[in-house]
Structure formats: structure tokens, C-alpha cells
Design a protein around this motif. Structure first.
Motif, PDB file in Angstrom:
ATOM      1  N   LYS A 176       0.631  -1.142   0.013  1.00  0.00           N
ATOM      2  CA  LYS A 176       0.056   0.310   0.125  1.00  0.00           C
ATOM      3  C   LYS A 176       0.744   1.123   0.088  1.00  0.00           C
ATOM      4  CE  LYS A 176      -4.085  -2.051   2.070  1.00  0.00           C
ATOM      5  NZ  LYS A 176      -5.099  -1.742   3.072  1.00  0.00           N
ATOM      6  N   GLY A 177       2.086   1.155   0.887  1.00  0.00           N
ATOM      7  CA  GLY A 177       2.977   2.244   0.472  1.00  0.00           C
ATOM      8  C   GLY A 177       3.464   2.549  -0.925  1.00  0.00           C
ATOM      9  N   LEU A 178       3.390   1.549  -1.568  1.00  0.00           N
ATOM     10  CA  LEU A 178       3.689   1.830  -2.933  1.00  0.00           C
ATOM     11  C   LEU A 178       2.777   2.550  -3.971  1.00  0.00           C
ATOM     12  CD1 LEU A 178       6.410   1.269  -4.759  1.00  0.00           C
ATOM     13  CD2 LEU A 178       5.162  -0.907  -5.308  1.00  0.00           C
ATOM     14  N   GLY A 179       1.434   2.595  -3.420  1.00  0.00           N
ATOM     15  CA  GLY A 179       0.414   3.293  -4.076  1.00  0.00           C
ATOM     16  C   GLY A 179      -0.707   2.375  -4.386  1.00  0.00           C
ATOM     17  N   PHE A 180      -0.621   0.925  -4.005  1.00  0.00           N
ATOM     18  CA  PHE A 180      -1.828   0.170  -4.231  1.00  0.00           C
ATOM     19  C   PHE A 180      -2.693  -0.010  -3.145  1.00  0.00           C
ATOM     20  CE2 PHE A 180       1.757  -0.988  -6.965  1.00  0.00           C
ATOM     21  CZ  PHE A 180       1.209  -1.194  -8.475  1.00  0.00           C
ATOM     22  N   VAL A 181      -3.404   1.060  -2.727  1.00  0.00           N
ATOM     23  CA  VAL A 181      -4.107   1.378  -1.535  1.00  0.00           C
ATOM     24  C   VAL A 181      -5.196   0.176  -1.522  1.00  0.00           C
ATOM     25  CG1 VAL A 181      -3.332   3.672  -1.170  1.00  0.00           C
ATOM     26  CG2 VAL A 181      -5.304   3.318  -2.606  1.00  0.00           C
ATOM     27  N   ASP A 182      -5.847  -0.340  -2.596  1.00  0.00           N
ATOM     28  CA  ASP A 182      -6.773  -1.335  -2.619  1.00  0.00           C
ATOM     29  C   ASP A 182      -6.248  -2.713  -2.405  1.00  0.00           C
ATOM     30  OD1 ASP A 182      -8.874   0.521  -2.759  1.00  0.00           O
ATOM     31  OD2 ASP A 182      -8.527   0.780  -4.821  1.00  0.00           O
TER      32      ASP A 182
END
Length: 306
Positions: free
Chosen positions: A294-300
Motif C-alpha cells: 500500500k505504501g507503493l500506491g496500491f491502496v486497494d
């Protein structure tokens, strides 16, 4: 020809016919069943086979209402969000206006903003033919995997040759063939008087059969499965309708030391690619993996079975 030779030939012919009768492959072509080998092979290959197929599960989730893509690019591949969604699900989205559909991930929509409640990702909008900022009526239904046994194909009737097309041919001399078979049999058969191979010595009888069975009963039971085994040890990054986009997402994970897997799928004729990472061995590892993704941007991203 002498009587002795005649008797030998008769015995050889009888033995050859008996051996051939035990093996269909040794019979002449006109005595074989034309489809026996192929039919048995196909039946064996299909017995017990089980395939998986997608079935719609409206009892899990189903809505039909306006959906909107706000025009901004989004990560995570093909997805849709709705306030009434409870858990992440795999769904099929249909656009009745143009007949297009897409397999997608469903998430719960947390933010309440004006407009339609169905929020559509950019890649899902492209699959469904939606224009930015233009609401469209969409149908969203949950999918479930269903295992279906495959019945073996029906046996075909034996194919018989047309009697009118059967041609005659000259057979080889049966007497000469029988004499050759007899010579081979005599060479490979031990002569009378040959000492038979000694039989293995019989094991002494056990006085107490219950005691003999004791070591088997005393065998240690298999170790139980570790209590920390997770029911959902993998993390799904997203579902993608374009394989290149799935590979790009996987490459971004490799850049931070996570080894992903790209899994192709097909539902109702629609191809898609899932990107997953894992498996995690315990809850702490799973939480750390989710946080890193999620820290990479894949919050879902969310945990899945496989």
C-alpha cells in the motif's frame, strides 16, 4: 513331411493363436476393433477430471445503478467501488447500453462525494466504454468459482469395414511360420531336467500375531498442521484487463524487493490478469506485506486465498 514334424507344427500354431488372443495388438487387422485403443485412452483421461467455472452470485452482491469515471487515471487495474460493499469481491460489470462487460475487483467506497455511488476505475471505464464525467447505467454482480465434474465422452460404436471394400491377399506359408515359432520356443524354454530355482525360505510363524502387529499400532501419528496457517496468505494487488499493465505493476513490486506472480484468468470470454504476492507465513508477515504494497500506491490491495 513326417508325423513328428506335423505334430510340432500343429502345437506351434495352437500356441501362437492362444498368445495372440490374449493381446489385441497381435491380432490381424481384420480381427481388431478399430476404435478400442483410442476409446479406452480417452475415457481414462477424462474420468475424474474437474474444471472450475465462474458463476454469478447475486445473493453475495448485486446492484444496478449509475456509475461514474471521474476522468483521473487510477492504480489497481480494473475495479469498482460502492458504499454497500462489505468485503473485497471479484465481480462482473456490465454496460447494457453497449453490451460490454469486464471482470473486476469490488471495494467499499469510503468517501461520500456528490454524484453516482458507483465509482469506476480508469481501466474499467476503458473496458466498459465509459466517457469521463458521463454517468452510465451499470450492473455489478459478484462471481464465485464452481467446480464441475467432467463426464467421460460417450463410447463410439465399433467401426466395421465395408464388406464390399475388403480385398483378398495372399497369406504367408503357415507351416513355415509355425516351424520358426517352434524353434524360437524351444530355444527359450528350459530343457526337461533343469533344476528349478530354489524357493525363498518361509519366515517362521509368529507365536503371538497381536504382538507382531504392535509396532504398526505404535507408529507416531502425523504432526498436526501448524496453528499459525493463514486462510488467506496472499495479497492481491489488482485485476488488469491488459497484460502489459499487470506486468508493469509486478515490476514496480520487484523494485521494492517483493516477488509477485501474474495469474491469467478468463470469465465469460473476458481475459484478465491478477497480480498477487506472497504467501505470508503468519499474520505479522501478512500485515507487513500489505503495508509495504500500500505504501507503493496500491491502496486497494487485500488478502486473498490464492
Amino acid at each position: 513331411m513326417s508325423i513328428k514334424t506335423t505334430l510340432k507344427v500343429a502345437m506351434a500354431l495352437g500356441g501362437a493363436i492362444l498368445v495372440a488372443a490374449c493381446d489385441d495388438t497381435n491380432l490381424p487387422g481384420f480381427m481388431k476393433n478399430a476404435n478400442s485403443g483410442e476409446r479406452s485412452a480417452q475415457t481414462t483421461a477424462r474420468q475424474g477430471e474437474v474444471i472450475e467455472r465462474d458463476v454469478e452470485a447475486p445473493e453475495v452482491f448485486q446492484v444496478t445503478e449509475k456509475g461514474l469515471w471521474d476522468g483521473r487515471p487510477s492504480l489497481g487495474g480494473v475495479w469498482v467501488a460502492h458504499p454497500s460493499a462489505k468485503d473485497p469481491e471479484r465481480v462482473i460489470i456490465r454496460n447494457p447500453a453497449n453490451g460490454k462487460s469486464a471482470v473486476a475487483a469490488l471495494f467499499r467506497r469510503e468517501r461520500e462525494i456528490p454524484g453516482p455511488r458507483l465509482q469506476v476505475a480508469s481501466e474499467a471505464a476503458a473496458e466498459l466504454g465509459l466517457l469521463a464525467g458521463a454517468p452510465a447505467e451499470l450492473s455489478v454482480t459478484a462471481l464465485r468459482k464452481q467446480k464441475v465434474p467432467v463426464a467421460p465422452p460417450p463410447e463410439a460404436e465399433p467401426v466395421l469395414e465395408d464388406p464390399e471394400k475388403i480385398s483378398q491377399s495372399t497369406l504367408d506359408d503357415p507351416i513355415a511360420a509355425a516351424e520358426a515359432a517352434l524353434d524360437r520356443t524351444e530355444k527359450s524354454t528350459p530343457r526337461v531336467g533343469t533344476r528349478p530355482a530354489p524357493k525363498p525360505a518361509a519366515k517362521p510363524a509368529t507365536a503371538n500375531p497381536v504382538a507382531a502387529a504392535a509396532p504398526v499400532a505404535a507408529a507416531k501419528p502425523e504432526a498436526p498442521a501448524p496453528s499459525g496457517t493463514l486462510s488467506k496468505p496472499f495479497v492481491q494487488i489488482g485485476i488488469f484487463s491488459v497484460e502489459k499493465n499487470a506486468e508493469n505493476a509486478a515490476e514496480s513490486l520487484r523494485g521494492i524487493g517483493i516477488i509477485p506472480t501474474v495469474k491469467p484468468g478468463n470469465s465469460n470470454g473476458k481475459e484478465f490478469w491478477r497480480v498477487v504476492a506472497g504467501p505470508a507465513t503468519n499474520k505479522a508477515d501478512l500485515a507487513a506485506l500489505l503495508k509495504k504494497i500500500k505504501g507503493l500506491g496500491f491502496v486497494d490491495a487485500y488478502a486473498v486465498t490464492n
